[in-house]
Design a protein around this motif. Sequence first.
Motif, PDB file in Angstrom:
ATOM      1  N   ILE A 119       0.845  -1.195   0.000  1.00 16.52           N
ATOM      2  CA  ILE A 119       0.000   0.000   0.000  1.00 16.52           C
ATOM      3  C   ILE A 119       0.878   1.243   0.000  1.00 16.52           C
ATOM      4  N   PRO A 142       2.099   4.207   1.735  1.00 16.88           N
ATOM      5  CA  PRO A 142       2.110   4.584   3.159  1.00 16.88           C
ATOM      6  C   PRO A 142       1.669   6.025   3.399  1.00 16.88           C
ATOM      7  N   GLU A 163       7.881   3.129   7.617  1.00 20.46           N
ATOM      8  CA  GLU A 163       7.931   3.707   6.269  1.00 20.46           C
ATOM      9  C   GLU A 163       6.950   3.036   5.329  1.00 20.46           C
ATOM     10  N   GLY A 164       6.564   1.803   5.647  1.00 17.46           N
ATOM     11  CA  GLY A 164       5.712   1.059   4.731  1.00 17.46           C
ATOM     12  C   GLY A 164       4.254   0.993   5.133  1.00 17.46           C
ATOM     13  N   LEU A 215      12.621   9.821   6.961  1.00 16.59           N
ATOM     14  CA  LEU A 215      11.498   9.420   6.104  1.00 16.59           C
ATOM     15  C   LEU A 215      10.406   8.739   6.930  1.00 16.59           C
ATOM     16  N   ARG A 226       6.555  10.131   7.179  1.00 16.46           N
ATOM     17  CA  ARG A 226       5.367   9.324   6.863  1.00 16.46           C
ATOM     18  C   ARG A 226       4.476   9.106   8.077  1.00 16.46           C
ATOM     19  N   LEU A 263      14.639  -8.317   4.820  1.00 13.31           N
ATOM     20  CA  LEU A 263      13.744  -8.395   5.953  1.00 13.31           C
ATOM     21  C   LEU A 263      12.900  -9.645   5.775  1.00 13.31           C
ATOM     22  N   ASN A 277       4.122  -0.628  -9.042  1.00 15.16           N
ATOM     23  CA  ASN A 277       4.332  -0.293  -7.644  1.00 15.16           C
ATOM     24  C   ASN A 277       5.838  -0.258  -7.356  1.00 15.16           C
ATOM     25  N   LEU A 331       9.645   2.555  -2.298  1.00 17.43           N
ATOM     26  CA  LEU A 331      10.374   3.780  -1.963  1.00 17.43           C
ATOM     27  C   LEU A 331      10.507   3.949  -0.450  1.00 17.43           C
ATOM     28  N   ALA A 332      11.206   3.021   0.167  1.00 17.82           N
ATOM     29  CA  ALA A 332      11.610   3.202   1.561  1.00 17.82           C
ATOM     30  C   ALA A 332      12.996   3.863   1.517  1.00 17.82           C
ATOM     31  N   THR A 333      13.537   4.230   2.675  1.00 18.85           N
ATOM     32  CA  THR A 333      14.844   4.903   2.707  1.00 18.85           C
ATOM     33  C   THR A 333      15.881   4.142   1.888  1.00 18.85           C
ATOM     34  N   CYS A 334      15.910   2.815   2.110  1.00 22.88           N
ATOM     35  CA  CYS A 334      16.927   2.000   1.456  1.00 22.88           C
ATOM     36  C   CYS A 334      16.675   1.889  -0.045  1.00 22.88           C
ATOM     37  N   ILE A 375      15.163   4.085  -1.909  1.00 18.48           N
ATOM     38  CA  ILE A 375      15.486   5.389  -2.495  1.00 18.48           C
ATOM     39  C   ILE A 375      16.998   5.519  -2.645  1.00 18.48           C
ATOM     40  N   MET A 417       2.280   3.767  -8.492  1.00 14.39           N
ATOM     41  CA  MET A 417       2.142   4.022  -7.064  1.00 14.39           C
ATOM     42  C   MET A 417       3.476   3.748  -6.368  1.00 14.39           C
ATOM     43  N   MET A 418       3.613   4.348  -5.186  1.00 13.85           N
ATOM     44  CA  MET A 418       4.810   4.036  -4.409  1.00 13.85           C
ATOM     45  C   MET A 418       4.382   3.295  -3.149  1.00 13.85           C
ATOM     46  N   SER A 419       5.283   2.470  -2.655  1.00 10.86           N
ATOM     47  CA  SER A 419       5.009   1.798  -1.393  1.00 10.86           C
ATOM     48  C   SER A 419       6.284   1.806  -0.565  1.00 10.86           C
ATOM     49  N   GLY A 420       6.211   1.165   0.588  1.00 12.44           N
ATOM     50  CA  GLY A 420       7.387   1.128   1.458  1.00 12.44           C
ATOM     51  C   GLY A 420       8.260  -0.060   1.134  1.00 12.44           C
ATOM     52  N   CYS A 421       8.883  -0.588   2.176  1.00 13.84           N
ATOM     53  CA  CYS A 421       9.846  -1.675   2.034  1.00 13.84           C
ATOM     54  C   CYS A 421       9.214  -2.933   1.451  1.00 13.84           C
ATOM     55  N   MET A 422       9.795  -3.470   0.393  1.00 13.92           N
ATOM     56  CA  MET A 422       9.316  -4.740  -0.160  1.00 13.92           C
ATOM     57  C   MET A 422      10.118  -5.915   0.389  1.00 13.92           C
ATOM     58  N   THR A 423      11.018  -5.658   1.284  1.00 11.07           N
ATOM     59  CA  THR A 423      11.803  -6.644   2.057  1.00 11.07           C
ATOM     60  C   THR A 423      12.954  -7.321   1.321  1.00 11.07           C
ATOM     61  N   TYR A 424      13.149  -6.981   0.049  1.00 11.92           N
ATOM     62  CA  TYR A 424      14.216  -7.660  -0.697  1.00 11.92           C
ATOM     63  C   TYR A 424      15.460  -6.769  -0.824  1.00 11.92           C
TER      64      TYR A 424
END
Lengths: 488, 127
Positions: A17, A19, A101-102, A133, A137, A256, B32, B35-38, B40, B66-73
Amino acid sequence: MDLKKQLRIATRNCGFIDPECIEDYIGVRGYEALATAITAGTPADVIDVMKKSGLRGRGGGGFPTGTKWGFAAANTADQKYVVMNADEGDPGAFMDRAVLEGDPHSTVEAMAICGYAIGASIGVVYIRAEYPLAIKRLVKAIDDARASGLLGKNILGSGFDFDIELKYGAGAFVCGEETGLIRSMEGQRGEPYTKPPFPANSGYWGKPTIVNNVETFANIPAIMVKGSDWFSSIGTEKSKGTKVFALAGKIVNVGLIEVPMGITLGEIIFEIGGGCPDGKKFKAVQTGGPSGGALTFKDVDVPIDYDNLIAKGSMMGSGGMVVMDEDNCMVDVAKFFLDFTMDETCGKCTPCRIGSKRLYELLEKITLGNGVPADLDKLKMLATTIKDTALCGLGQTMPNPVLSTMATFADEYRAHIYDKKCPSGVCANLLEIVIVPEKCIGCTLCARVCPVNCIAGKVKEVHVIDQAACIKCGACIDKCKFEAIVKQ
Amino acid sequence: MPKITSIAELKKIQGEIKAKKAAAAKDKIVVNVSLATCSIASGGKTVLAAMKDEAAKQGINNVEFMMSGCMTYCHSEPTVAVALPGKDAVLFGNLDEAGARLLVEKYLKNGEVVGKVIPINYTRVEL
């Protein structure tokens, strides 16, 4: 290989989603748990669900969340507080940042649910200023929730008031300890104090205060929507649900992960993590950051949960997992973590302030090759004393990396002290870099790259390293095309 | 968004958003970008800009970014999940400006898989 070893509850929305868009969160049944709790139930109902779910604190301690909430709810006070601990500071841990952030709204919603359950109208987020960041958010999420009537006065006509403010931490590790955190929020030095009183009875400004970690909160809306039976069906007998780990270090799939409690270490390292890069042998993993200990290749069948980790001399911690391969020296690793805690001790109590320094000095002495057999006993005695006498969690757990590496890698400590050798070839003072005469063809590459010009030899003749001048930087090893230079 | 004053209103809005998302998934390409800190730091914003630019150049109009946060990879950042109309999202990793443009040209336009595809290794709990 079963690719679906992971189960994402706390990170269910991260990466799915937007954030910064409250609509996206509402679209995945966001704020439904809060709305249902405050309009159709009682605070006791919420605490009952939390208790039955078996959720335990994800910040490291593992205290049952519902029980803690019950203590705060039972207290009468003119003001109570809900605090979210977002002072993530373990080296190699970043799951709280990822959640904030997410999926910041899930934590906002959960704080409000907690507020309703314990009778608090104010929530405070203690977050480190180094997470700009995440702060941006989270602030947007709070503002949007307030504008939508999901925070503020009389939420959804229920009569329940709740709002959230932020406090920024300057990035001190000790402020992640809940009493240190409370002191810091009050504008004092971030120095822990002895418990009791526990914050649930007397915390922020002396009022009943619940301090929960980001990941703990992120689980709560899911538990409220899907029920305690669903949540308690996941995990082991005493550790329910999932845990997010930050897999870092010598591992192929750095990232993660969120896995059900009870998954084995081997499944995490080899099936999800893909093992160590370059075909190196897996040696150990540091769990729980500087407060934890090392699990080794012997522990690959250990199911990961709170109690098993403690039995192994480590702890869950916030969930950092730093993987080490055969090239890592465990004495050096213990020294690295001690260096960190030595810097981060607040200095209030003697065992932690002076003990960490002395522990570090002993480890340094051993890695420099000056260790004597009596140092091993000294290390153990000092570590045990600090563990038993330090004031707060930071000090009590600080010797863990030493004790656990001494227990599982005693041979490495002995090699450093008795043989003056570092088996992994890390400790510079204990190794020599030499040229194998049979393999050297005299190409001169090594001599040219050597920063201290300590390699002598003519073209097409075997080269020799002057051990007295060598600084063991290893540049020649990387440059040699014939694998003729080795550490020993 | 207007102020929500009751649980019924919240559920109504929830239904509308779900319907809107379902409609977009059926008719549109949803891109999608993590765009989390990492993400970016490893170039996620460059990838997003390149994909937007290339989609415009290629004349692909039915894209929703769209942008989202961490995708964990972490091992494959920057990562982008692309869902073609009516299909499950496919996750692409280790993108750069050129890779992002190629992805638009091949996958968004013709459904031709290009670059590094990351296998989905989790079950997501959906509420």
